[in-house]
Design an enzyme around this catalytic site. Structure first.
Site, short mmCIF file in Angstrom:
data_model
loop_
_atom_site.label_atom_id
_atom_site.label_comp_id
_atom_site.label_asym_id
_atom_site.label_seq_id
_atom_site.Cartn_x
_atom_site.Cartn_y
_atom_site.Cartn_z
N LYS A 61 0.84 -1.22 0.00
CA LYS A 61 0.00 0.00 0.00
C LYS A 61 0.87 1.26 0.00
O LYS A 61 0.63 2.19 -0.77
CB LYS A 61 -0.91 0.00 1.24
CG LYS A 61 -1.63 1.32 1.43
CD LYS A 61 -2.39 1.40 2.75
CE LYS A 61 -1.55 1.63 3.96
NZ LYS A 61 -1.45 2.99 4.51
N ASN A 62 1.87 1.29 0.88
CA ASN A 62 2.62 2.54 1.05
C ASN A 62 3.62 2.80 -0.07
O ASN A 62 4.24 3.87 -0.12
CB ASN A 62 3.29 2.59 2.43
CG ASN A 62 2.24 2.78 3.53
OD1 ASN A 62 1.09 3.14 3.25
ND2 ASN A 62 2.63 2.53 4.76
N CYS A 69 -4.47 7.73 9.56
CA CYS A 69 -4.69 7.23 10.92
C CYS A 69 -4.42 8.32 11.93
O CYS A 69 -3.53 9.16 11.75
CB CYS A 69 -3.80 6.01 11.18
SG CYS A 69 -4.26 4.59 10.19
N ARG A 100 0.42 15.11 13.30
CA ARG A 100 1.26 14.53 12.22
C ARG A 100 1.78 15.70 11.37
O ARG A 100 1.19 16.06 10.37
CB ARG A 100 0.46 13.53 11.38
CG ARG A 100 0.06 12.30 12.18
CD ARG A 100 -0.64 11.25 11.33
NE ARG A 100 0.26 10.52 10.46
CZ ARG A 100 -0.09 9.48 9.72
NH1 ARG A 100 -1.33 9.05 9.74
NH2 ARG A 100 0.78 8.87 8.94
N ASP A 104 4.74 0.37 11.98
CA ASP A 104 3.48 -0.19 11.50
C ASP A 104 3.29 -1.66 11.89
O ASP A 104 2.25 -2.25 11.61
CB ASP A 104 3.36 -0.03 9.97
CG ASP A 104 3.18 1.43 9.58
OD1 ASP A 104 2.84 2.24 10.45
OD2 ASP A 104 3.39 1.76 8.40
N ARG A 124 -8.56 -0.44 4.92
CA ARG A 124 -7.78 0.60 4.24
C ARG A 124 -6.48 0.03 3.70
O ARG A 124 -5.92 0.55 2.74
CB ARG A 124 -7.40 1.71 5.23
CG ARG A 124 -8.56 2.49 5.75
CD ARG A 124 -8.08 3.48 6.77
NE ARG A 124 -7.23 4.44 6.07
CZ ARG A 124 -7.07 5.69 6.44
NH1 ARG A 124 -7.68 6.14 7.50
NH2 ARG A 124 -6.30 6.49 5.76
N1 EPU Z 1 7.56 14.09 10.82
C1 EPU Z 1 7.85 15.40 11.11
N2 EPU Z 1 7.70 16.33 10.12
C2 EPU Z 1 7.29 15.98 8.85
C3 EPU Z 1 7.01 14.65 8.56
C4 EPU Z 1 7.15 13.70 9.58
O1 EPU Z 1 8.22 15.74 12.24
O2 EPU Z 1 7.20 16.89 8.00
C5 EPU Z 1 7.73 13.06 11.88
C6 EPU Z 1 6.40 12.37 12.24
O3 EPU Z 1 5.70 13.12 13.22
C7 EPU Z 1 6.88 11.01 12.71
C8 EPU Z 1 8.13 10.74 11.88
O4 EPU Z 1 8.53 12.01 11.37
O5 EPU Z 1 7.24 11.07 14.08
C9 EPU Z 1 7.94 9.78 10.72
O6 EPU Z 1 6.87 10.24 9.88
P1 EPU Z 1 6.79 9.86 8.33
O7 EPU Z 1 6.78 11.13 7.56
O8 EPU Z 1 7.86 8.87 8.04
O9 EPU Z 1 5.39 9.21 8.23
P2 EPU Z 1 4.32 9.33 7.06
O10 EPU Z 1 5.03 9.46 5.77
O11 EPU Z 1 3.27 10.32 7.42
C10 EPU Z 1 4.28 6.80 6.49
C11 EPU Z 1 3.24 5.73 6.42
C12 EPU Z 1 2.80 5.34 7.82
C13 EPU Z 1 4.01 4.91 8.62
C14 EPU Z 1 5.09 5.99 8.61
C15 EPU Z 1 6.38 5.58 9.29
C16 EPU Z 1 2.12 6.19 4.34
C17 EPU Z 1 0.91 6.66 3.65
N3 EPU Z 1 2.11 6.22 5.66
O12 EPU Z 1 3.64 7.91 7.13
O13 EPU Z 1 1.97 4.22 7.61
O14 EPU Z 1 3.64 4.67 9.96
O15 EPU Z 1 5.40 6.34 7.24
O16 EPU Z 1 6.92 4.47 8.68
O17 EPU Z 1 3.08 5.77 3.71
C18 EPU Z 1 0.17 2.77 7.95
O18 EPU Z 1 0.36 2.33 6.80
O19 EPU Z 1 -0.57 2.21 8.79
C19 EPU Z 1 0.85 3.99 8.36
C20 EPU Z 1 0.45 4.75 9.36
#
Ligand code: EPU
Length: 428
Positions: free
Chosen positions: A22-23, A117, A122, A306, A397
């Site tokens: 998915k991701n 989620c 975030r 995850d 999802r």
């Molecule tokens: N963060 C920041 N600033 C930013 C972006 C992120 O401080 O601009 C912090 C976040 O608060 C967090 C950390 O960096 O503490 C990691 O966040 P990341 O950006 O890696 O997460 P994401 O891209 O929003 C994706 C996955 C999540 C998964 C995370 C971590 C997708 C759509 N989502 O989220 O997946 O938990 O990476 O691996 O790819 C899931 O699939 O269930 C899911 C939640």
């Protein structure tokens, strides 16, 4: 309210085939916006988040044809707007990949703030920092993010203050057609980051170093079309591995990349499961009681956040006391649901202390989010008695046909649909 009804205590055995990731699918669907010719995407998971992304792509004006349930052909040439208007963009996280993709194509993008989620705050500051470094002026108004690069996009050096999957991928999408060289330092190394880079390179991009913490992108003027197959889903595979261990089972998880599962394999072995790796399979055998272990979530190649709820569910009935640290998200709320099943867990900020109990007992519980929902299913499979997991739309999802796949492994689980529930968005 749709729910899963699980009669626990059945040992899982047999084979399960893992769907596409998915991701990886979410950014790759957005990335097709950047191509100058049709693209075929194979091995797409048939899950509702992917359905929303495809819907948004169609709303932008792309022509999308389903060749089968897991394959689409996208013609992005008919896209005629830089604006995502559809409200469904607010229901998923991955919709923010349209910012990078539309910015890369049109030099401007207007996209609703993303959802996904609920893990508390975030932030997207690292995304905005990267857009600005590449020449975009960002503003936010009434729930919309607007980015305009009036002087065009130019390569830049970008150091990520935190390791972030989303900002790394959004930077790649923005930089791939920018003028000159972009260097991302402290980049995320997740398999889905590599998959996005591989997809774009197949279209003619020049991205090097994906999978390391320094990614170098030489901007190109054009991206051609291509056919590309999405990698297997690391988290879906890990979830079935944990489900096998939870039920004392013998399960071969097929269509996986075993190296992506190393951190999960290591923890299951520490707990006493036996894991056999093949070229694209992992077999999990577990025929005795599980031992405690400690788990700390980390960016790849560390243990994935995850998988944190799923492994916590498993440790809740392992022998001894385990400590789980998750500093990436505030995602321990589901522990209250596990407690309803008899788990003994205390949470202090980003740490959970799990006192293993002899066995969990079936109860009525809720899926609070996608992975927490998977944890409740695992708990229900291992528990004595009947577990009802409510709010399964969160699970769907990101897990394709989870009930069917578990039934194929011998689980006693069915989906009970409430008469007044809204139909799930279907792909194809
Ligand atoms: N963060 C920041 N600033 C930013 C972006 C992120 O401080 O601009 C912090 C976040 O608060 C967090 C950390 O960096 O503490 C990691 O966040 P990341 O950006 O890696 O997460 P994401 O891209 O929003 C994706 C996955 C999540 C998964 C995370 C971590 C997708 C759509 N989502 O989220 O997946 O938990 O990476 O691996 O790819 C899931 O699939 O269930 C899911 C939640």
């Amino acid at each position: 309210m749709d729910k899963y009804v699980i009669h626990g205590g059945h040992r899982l055995s047999g084979e399960v085939i893992i769907s596409g990731a998915k991701n990886a699918a979410l950014p790759i669907i957005a990335a097709t916006v950047l191509a100058d010719a049709p693209c075929r995407i194979e091995n797409l998971p048939d899950v509702s988040d992917v359905g929303v992304m495809i819907h948004l792509l169609q709303q932008l004006g792309a022509s999308v044809q389903f060749l089968d349930r897991h394959t689409i052909e996208v013609d992005p040439r008919t896209i005629d707007t830089d604006t995502v208007r559809d409200k469904s963009a607010q229901t998923i996280r991955g919709s923010y990949y349209f910012i990078g993709a539309l910015l890369g194509r049109f030099g401007s993008a207007v996209v609703p703030l993303p959802g996904g989620c609920n893990f508390g705050v975030r932030p997207i500051d690292q995304h905005l920092k990267a857009f600005a470094a590449l020449g975009g002026q960002c503003s936010m108004d009434e729930g919309l993010i607007t980015v305009k690069a009036e002087q065009g996009l130019y390569g830049a050096n970008i150091y990520m203050d935190v390791v972030t999957v989303g900002a790394t991928m959004n930077t790649i999408l923005t930089a791939v057609k920018a003028r000159g060289l972009t260097v991302i330092e402290n980049a995320a190394r997740e398999p889905h980051v590599v998959d996005l880079a591989n997809f774009l390179n197949t279209l003619g991009a020049d991205i090097r170093g994906a999978g390391t913490d320094t990614i170098r992108i030489h901007g190109v003027q054009r991206l051609r079309g291509a056919a590309y197959a999405i990698i297997p889903d690391q988290i879906e595979a890990g979830t079935y591995m944990v489900a096998a261990a939870a039920t004392g089972g013998d399960v071969t998880v097929k269509n996986v990349t075993p190296q992506h599962l190393d951190s999960i394999t290591a923890k299951l072995e520490e707990m006493g499961a036996v894991i056999e790796e093949g070229d694209d399979t992992v077999r999990v055998v577990c025929n005795h009681a599980l031992r405690r272990c400690n788990v700390r979530t980390m960016p790849h190649p560390g243990f994935p956040t995850d998988m944190q709820p799923q492994i916590t569910a498993l440790l809740s009935f392992a022998h001894g006391t385990s400590i789980i640290n998750d500093g990436i998200w505030d995602r321990f709320k589901y522990v209250d649901e596990l407690r309803r099943m008899g788990a003994q867990i205390t949470v202090n900020r980003d740490m959970a202390v799990v006192e293993g109990v002899d066995n969990l007992k079936g109860a009525e519980v809720r899926a609070l989010d996608l992975r927490a929902g998977a944890a409740m299913v695992i708990a229900g499979l291992a528990a004595t008695g009947v577990t009802q997991v409510e709010d399964v739309q969160y699970i769907e999802r990101g897990f394709e046909r989870i009930v069917e796949k578990l039934v194929g492994l011998g689980a006693d689980i069915y989906r009970s649909q409430s008469p007044d529930s809204a139909p799930l968005r279907k792909m194809g």
